[in-house]
Design a protein around this motif. Structure first.
Motif, PDB file in Angstrom:
ATOM      1  N   THR B 119      17.349  91.629  41.619  1.00  0.00           N
ATOM      2  CA  THR B 119      16.802  92.537  40.382  1.00  0.00           C
ATOM      3  C   THR B 119      17.506  92.373  39.088  1.00  0.00           C
ATOM      4  O   THR B 119      16.886  92.685  38.159  1.00  0.00           O
ATOM      5  N   THR B 121      17.944  90.860  35.833  1.00  0.00           N
ATOM      6  CA  THR B 121      17.391  89.692  35.102  1.00  0.00           C
ATOM      7  C   THR B 121      18.318  88.776  34.511  1.00  0.00           C
ATOM      8  O   THR B 121      17.832  87.778  34.230  1.00  0.00           O
ATOM      9  N   SER B 135      12.958  86.777  41.686  1.00  0.00           N
ATOM     10  CA  SER B 135      12.914  88.119  41.396  1.00  0.00           C
ATOM     11  C   SER B 135      12.556  88.964  42.641  1.00  0.00           C
ATOM     12  O   SER B 135      11.827  88.688  43.680  1.00  0.00           O
TER      13      SER B 135
END
Lengths: 218, 218
Positions: B119, B121, B135
């Motif tokens: 999760t 980024t 992702s």
């Protein structure tokens, strides 16, 4: 209690971390008390088994009242030596060594990682979460100087046997071994070795996957 | 043989990776044949136990001749499903996830890691040894599209329960869980879960260290 605990069988010792894990889950849910029968539902052990296990350490349960989760976990902490601190080094500063060095749960359990050791000159001098990576050549001296209790072996299988034989010759008390090898500790040594068998576990998974796969074919 | 193997008890299955490990050591030493009594010395299991275990799979030993180490290991490879390939993903691209993704032994065992999911980024879009970090939001779709067999869970305890519950809802066949939690697989699910209990192992080590420490004090 120590002397009493030291007579406890390995099978009981193996169950204590399991109680510890479930008690932590219970405490996280703000549950205050738990009965042996509730613990039985969670762990799958029989209630009498659980009472027996915990009685080994002086039985803190009260009839019809159950255990206070926090008190019980504190007791188990003590029994498991989690109130002690162990000066720890990691041998092998590769990806597995880094993962171990960064893993907070280990620090929380009292294993204070002081340094990592490697033979790779690209890594020596660097650090992982402020833990220095030192030269493997300096390890033996470091263990004596810094009164190191535990060595965590994360080097590849090929080097692991040599590393562990070197560790056994030092004043180190415990070895946590991640390499898929078997170590034969000399009679006169009282080093404690705990092995993590990643490959054995994966092969077991592989077996059951294959079996379910075959079953699905029929 | 599959049907025969599928009836084998878990205790036997647990010993097979151990035979596998010792046979590999023997083969690395260029030893061609080994008798059940020699295997007994190495493994600590009785010779008759070993013969029994291996007979479960059609007994390849020959009286007074022993086992051909390579043949026996090949047989165990087959039994353990090491001749199969499992499309694998790693959930959690942190230090533990990276270590798992980089660990060659897993690839050798037929667990082909196709992607990591996270999760974070900052990690998404990067790659580890050419394995892309994707992702977490795209994981379910990816599992179906790429016929993923196995998910390796390396996320922290807090997220692990959710991740595993999501995985169980997918077409995934096996989960290799590194988080210190217990998963209750729904009755109707036939997902196979194999847990690595790093913390339990460390607490066991802690206990024996504490005990030996106390003994030394007396």
């Amino acid at each position: 209690m120590a002397n009493k605990a030291s007579k406890v069988s390995e099978t009981v010792i193996r169950r204590l971390p399991i109680y510890h894990r479930y008690l932590t889950e219970i405490i996280d849910k703000d549950i205050e008390r738990i009965s042996s029968s509730e613990l039985s539902k969670l762990t799958g052990f029989t209630a009498s088994q659980i009472r027996q296990d915990l009685n080994n350490f002086g039985g803190f349960g009260q009839q019809g009242y159950g255990y206070n989760a926090v008190d019980l976990r504190n007791q188990i902490d003590k029994i498991l030596g989690m109130d002690h601190t162990y000066n720890t080094i990691v041998i092998g500063a590769g990806s597995l060594g880094s993962a171990v060095a960064k893993y907070n749960d280990f620090r929380a359990s009292g294993f204070k990682i002081q340094a990592l050791f490697d033979t790779n000159t690209d890594l020596i001098g660097k650090s992982i979460d402020d833990i220095p990576i030192l030269s493997y050549d300096d390890m033996k001296e470091y263990i004596i100087e810094h009164k190191i209790d535990v060595g965590i072996v994360t080097v590849p299988k090929q080097s692991a046997i040599d590393v562990i034989n070197v560790l056994i010759e030092t004043s180190i008390k415990g070895i946590w071994n991640f390499a898929p090898i078997d170590i034969h500790v000399p009679e006169d040594s009282d080093v404690i070795i705990e092995n993590i068998r990643l490959n054995d576990s994966l092969l077991k998974l592989s077996y059951y996957l294959k079996e379910s796969h075959l079953k699905n074919e029929y």
